[in-house]
Design an enzyme around this catalytic site. Structure first.
Site, PDB file in Angstrom:
ATOM      1  N   GLU A   1      -5.894  -8.258   2.404  1.00  0.00           N
ATOM      2  CA  GLU A   1      -6.612  -7.260   2.347  1.00  0.00           C
ATOM      3  C   GLU A   1      -7.760  -7.086   1.015  1.00  0.00           C
ATOM      4  OE1 GLU A   1      -4.509  -5.659  -1.104  1.00  0.00           O
ATOM      5  OE2 GLU A   1      -3.244  -7.290  -0.938  1.00  0.00           O
TER       6      GLU A   1
ATOM      7  N   ASP B   1       7.232   7.613  -8.474  1.00  0.00           N
ATOM      8  CA  ASP B   1       7.049   6.681  -7.758  1.00  0.00           C
ATOM      9  C   ASP B   1       6.720   5.164  -7.564  1.00  0.00           C
ATOM     10  OD1 ASP B   1       3.966   4.848  -7.861  1.00  0.00           O
ATOM     11  OD2 ASP B   1       4.026   4.387 -10.060  1.00  0.00           O
TER      12      ASP B   1
ATOM     13  N   LYS C   1       6.285  -7.529  -6.730  1.00  0.00           N
ATOM     14  CA  LYS C   1       5.889  -7.906  -8.442  1.00  0.00           C
ATOM     15  C   LYS C   1       6.552  -7.393  -9.289  1.00  0.00           C
ATOM     16  CE  LYS C   1       2.327  -6.022  -7.972  1.00  0.00           C
ATOM     17  NZ  LYS C   1       1.614  -5.574  -6.402  1.00  0.00           N
TER      18      LYS C   1
END
Ligand code: PSU
Ligand code: MN
Length: 310
Positions: A26, A139, A160
């Site tokens: 990416e 979110d 993360k």
């Protein structure tokens, strides 16, 4: 009329045609996840690591509205250095193409483009997931829902630790995303080796991952992603106390500065990198390079199986 097809780097096109191993990479980690000028050096190092482990790297991004699979060095430099590179998730790809933008693709967008290009393995650092305030903010990274419908193996170090790790694992289960621990039954927490949750499945080798991918394709029942969660060895993780302190400070800043939406992840990563005096950056780089090496070995094992099957 401009056409909006995918453009392939020459080496990637050739490798795909010949059935040689290819690993998708990416570009958001390059443009938004790592600080300049280290980001370009690291991007090149990731590609080199894929090569050293026997596969062809295909870094994906958008250049002047063109979706490129296998950025060349000038294009990689442009995404690493130019101002105004957009962070592109899947929903942004068509708009960015039609407006001629430069953009970096997230895990979601990279997975979707890679699968469309016929690439079966993708290496990243950590996935996006459910944010800690998601019960109020909703979110949740589009990475999750995209992986639910995208047939690709993604090598990552879990999600993360800035996220709600437990909630992310629950969502991955709901969405039908397969999660394999690589030589572990604990889900890694990116900067830290152990994210605090158990996994149902563990594999010991790249060949086993290739066997899972072959079984999935053979069954034809389910076509979502297979996550390969590859933790850092404990002696290479970020000191957990430094980690917890930095995270608490970063989250406090985030709400004090009112940062929301797609700016959240880059903000927290940048906060970590500056507040730890570069310690988290070194850990982040280690994570990506280890994942790139494992992804390349999985791509090699896959190609070997396909070759053996005739
Ligand atoms: N992991 C990293 N660095 C990053 C990201 C993940 O180590 O920069 C990026 C990936 O591109 C991922 C994105 O898809 O963050 C998630 O962003 P969001 O939470 O806005 O979906
Ligand atoms: Mn988000």
């Amino acid at each position: 009329m401009k056409d909006f097809h995918i453009r392939y780097g020459a080496e990637v096109a050739e490798a795909l045609r010949d059935g040689r191993p290819v690993v998708a990479l990416e570009s958001t980690i390059v443009s938004h996840g790592l600080p300049r000028p280290d980001n370009l050096r690291v991007a090149r190092e990731i590609e080199r690591t894929v090569r050293d482990n026997g596969a062809v790297p295909a870094t994906i991004g958008m250049i002047g509205g063109e979706l490129v699979v296998g950025l060349d060095d000038a294009q990689l430099t442009r995404l690493a250095s130019a101002d105004g590179v957009s962070k592109l998730s899947v929903r942004d790809l068509a708009v960015a193409a039609a407006t001629g933008a430069d953009g970096a693709t997230t895990v979601a967008a990279t997975s979707a483009v890679a699968a469309a290009a016929g690439i079966g393995v993708f290496a990243t650092g950590g996935l996006g997931g459910v944010h800690r305030e998601a019960a109020q903010t909703f979110d949740e990274s589009a990475d999750l829902v995209t992986l639910a419908r995208t047939p690709i193996a993604v090598v990552c170090a879990g999600v993360k630790s800035i996220l709600d790790v437990g909630a992310t694992l629950e969502r991955l289960e709901t969405l039908g995303v397969t999660v394999l621990g690589y030589r572990t039954r604990r889900f890694p927490g990116f900067f830290i080796t152990d994210g605090g949750f158990d996994l149902d499945w563990s594999v010991d080798s790249a060949e086993q991952v290739a066997a899972v991918l072959a079984a999935r394709a053979g069954q034809g029942v389910h076509s979502g992603a297979v996550l390969v969660a590859n933790p850092l060895p404990t002696d290479e993780q970020l000191d957990p106390r430094l980690h917890d302190r930095t995270l608490a400070e970063g989250l406090a800043r985030l709400s004090a500065e009112g940062i929301t939406g797609k700016a959240v992840t880059p903000f927290l990563l940048a906060y970590f990198h500056s507040a730890t005096g570069g310690a988290s950056l070194a850990v982040n780089v280690r994570i990506i390079l280890r994942n790139a090496a494992l992804a390349a070995r999985i791509a090699v094992a896959r190609a070997a199986r396909a070759g053996a099957a005739g």
